[in-house]
Design a protein around this motif. Structure first.
Motif, PDB file in Angstrom:
ATOM      1  N   LEU A 277       0.573  38.500  54.172  1.00 25.53           N
ATOM      2  CA  LEU A 277       1.896  39.056  54.410  1.00 25.53           C
ATOM      3  C   LEU A 277       2.089  40.072  53.284  1.00 25.53           C
ATOM      4  CD1 LEU A 277       4.513  38.823  56.044  1.00 25.53           C
ATOM      5  CD2 LEU A 277       5.647  37.316  54.540  1.00 25.53           C
ATOM      6  N   THR A 278       1.740  39.806  52.111  1.00 23.75           N
ATOM      7  CA  THR A 278       1.955  40.720  50.956  1.00 23.75           C
ATOM      8  C   THR A 278       1.116  42.147  51.394  1.00 23.75           C
ATOM      9  OG1 THR A 278       2.307  39.008  49.382  1.00 23.75           O
ATOM     10  CG2 THR A 278       1.478  41.019  48.677  1.00 23.75           C
ATOM     11  N   ILE A 279      -0.142  41.702  51.859  1.00 20.17           N
ATOM     12  CA  ILE A 279      -0.967  42.967  52.128  1.00 20.17           C
ATOM     13  C   ILE A 279      -0.310  43.764  53.235  1.00 20.17           C
ATOM     14  CG2 ILE A 279      -3.357  43.638  52.888  1.00 20.17           C
ATOM     15  CD1 ILE A 279      -4.450  41.088  51.567  1.00 20.17           C
ATOM     16  N   VAL A 280       0.344  43.068  54.072  1.00 23.41           N
ATOM     17  CA  VAL A 280       0.791  43.785  55.329  1.00 23.41           C
ATOM     18  C   VAL A 280       2.139  44.656  54.796  1.00 23.41           C
ATOM     19  CG1 VAL A 280       2.147  43.535  57.384  1.00 23.41           C
ATOM     20  CG2 VAL A 280       0.078  42.261  57.045  1.00 23.41           C
ATOM     21  N   ALA A 281       2.792  44.065  53.901  1.00 25.62           N
ATOM     22  CA  ALA A 281       4.015  44.846  53.339  1.00 25.62           C
ATOM     23  C   ALA A 281       3.457  45.983  52.508  1.00 25.62           C
ATOM     24  CB  ALA A 281       4.705  43.793  52.390  1.00 25.62           C
ATOM     25  N   ILE A 282       2.480  45.867  51.834  1.00 31.51           N
ATOM     26  CA  ILE A 282       2.057  47.071  51.159  1.00 31.51           C
ATOM     27  C   ILE A 282       1.651  48.058  52.048  1.00 31.51           C
ATOM     28  CG2 ILE A 282      -0.151  47.938  49.716  1.00 31.51           C
ATOM     29  CD1 ILE A 282       0.100  45.321  48.506  1.00 31.51           C
TER      30      ILE A 282
ATOM     31  N   ALA B 110       2.012  38.776  44.478  1.00 31.43           N
ATOM     32  CA  ALA B 110       3.155  39.885  44.572  1.00 31.43           C
ATOM     33  C   ALA B 110       2.888  41.192  43.816  1.00 31.43           C
ATOM     34  CB  ALA B 110       4.630  39.213  43.894  1.00 31.43           C
ATOM     35  N   GLY B 111       1.810  41.195  42.810  1.00 32.99           N
ATOM     36  CA  GLY B 111       1.297  42.085  41.928  1.00 32.99           C
ATOM     37  C   GLY B 111       0.337  42.835  42.752  1.00 32.99           C
TER      38      GLY B 111
ATOM     39  N   GLY C 189       6.391  47.398  48.766  1.00 30.90           N
ATOM     40  CA  GLY C 189       5.874  45.911  48.628  1.00 30.90           C
ATOM     41  C   GLY C 189       6.480  44.683  48.852  1.00 30.90           C
ATOM     42  N   ILE C 190       6.108  43.647  48.706  1.00 38.10           N
ATOM     43  CA  ILE C 190       6.439  42.497  49.338  1.00 38.10           C
ATOM     44  C   ILE C 190       8.025  41.996  48.747  1.00 38.10           C
ATOM     45  CG2 ILE C 190       5.478  41.140  47.618  1.00 38.10           C
ATOM     46  CD1 ILE C 190       5.767  40.325  51.372  1.00 38.10           C
ATOM     47  N   THR C 191       8.310  42.341  47.515  1.00 42.93           N
ATOM     48  CA  THR C 191       9.551  42.115  47.035  1.00 42.93           C
ATOM     49  C   THR C 191      10.472  43.202  47.161  1.00 42.93           C
ATOM     50  OG1 THR C 191       8.751  42.919  44.967  1.00 42.93           O
ATOM     51  CG2 THR C 191       8.647  40.376  45.458  1.00 42.93           C
TER      52      THR C 191
END
Length: 307
Positions: A102-107, A257-258, A276-278
């Motif tokens: 999900l973090t990668i998708v957000a990026i 997250a980083g 990004g995710i956040t």
């Protein structure tokens, strides 16, 4: 039977008071974000909700309240694997691998929307960080090898390691607080618990944590993310009847997250408020996913923790 009126104020008082007390050294020393003191304080803060849960339990035990025997308390606060262990373990695995994805998708979505510049070939932002660290420590690590190591650990090792501290939060937020708020209705309980979770971060977010460019405005900004991601963790908790999928999901977030820094472009550093995710993109993505999960895989409200 009615729930005790004092349990929620007691939990919030202990949790918030201890978080501010733990963060006091950061404020007194004016420690910058990323400093060793700031990092240590952040880890200590993560265990304050656990003390809130224990305070409520001890209060109930002293009064002889029903539902506060150790075995019953363990069950009601989600420390077991729930009624369907296979489902719970499956959700643990999904959280472990799914949150980094999900973090990668957000990026990728942030980049596609033109809100993030990435440098996958040169990893210039990551190299810049390594160079700065190498100058301070007298070492020059190979950026490609370091990036590969970080990528592997984010998926295979870091979620488990980060889950140790994440448990300190999740036993309080999703283990105890969310079921306690469920009489409000599922969505109101998720909203309220997310706002409380976000506000609890204030000792650090008021100093710009997560969004350094915002300064103190980082505090309300992070509440938005906490409502979104807290709702996803809440679905894991309610769907499984166990706190462990939420613990691993939280640990996986802290581990991944980083990633936005790993792939960022030094010539155009990421604006973490939106990318990004956040960022706002990540919060919107999580909100859509959570709404879909609640619709496609409904949950059953657990019994209130305290009676």
């Amino acid at each position: 039977m009615p729930r005790r009126s004092a349990d929620l104020p007691l939990f919030l008082l202990v949790t918030f008071a201890l978080s501010w007390l733990a963060a006091l050294p950061v404020w007194l020393a004016d420690a910058p974000i990323g400093s060793p003191l700031f990092t240590v304080v952040g880890i200590v803060l993560m265990f304050t909700p656990t003390f809130g849960v224990l305070a409520v339990w001890l209060y109930g035990r002293r009064r002889g309240e029903p539902g506060t025997s150790p075995r019953e308390w363990v069950r009601r606060t989600g420390l077991t694997l729930g009624e369907r262990r296979g489902r719970t373990l499956g959700l643990v695995a999904t959280a472990w691998l799914g949150v980094p994805v999900l973090t990668i998708v957000a990026i990728a979505l942030s980049a596609a929307l033109g809100l993030l510049s990435v440098d996958l070939d040169g990893l210039s932002l990551f190299r810049q960080g390594l160079l700065r660290a190498g100058q301070e420590q007298g070492a020059q690590p190979d950026p490609t090898i370091m990036a590969l190591i970080q990528g592997v650990t984010i998926f295979l090792i870091a979620p488990l390691i980060n889950s140790i501290a994440a448990f300190g939060e999740e036993w309080g937020w999703r283990g105890w607080l969310l079921p306690r708020l469920m009489p409000l209705g599922t969505w109101r309980a998720l909203l309220a618990s997310g706002v409380i979770w976000g506000a609890w971060h204030a000792p650090l977010t008021l100093r710009g944590y997560n969004y350094p460019e915002l300064g103190a405005w980082a505090a309300p900004m992070f509440v938005i993310f906490c409502v979104a991601f807290g709702s996803l963790l809440g679905w894991l908790r309610l769907r499984s009847g166990s706190v462990w999928p939420a613990v691993v999901g939280h640990g996986a977030l802290n581990a991944s997250a980083g990633l936005v820094v790993l792939v960022g472009d030094a010539a155009a550093p990421p604006n973490l408020v939106v990318a990004g995710i956040t960022g706002l993109v990540g919060s919107a993505l999580i909100a859509v996913l959570t709404a879909a999960l609640f619709r496609l895989r409904p949950v059953t409200a657990p019994a209130p923790v305290a009676v």
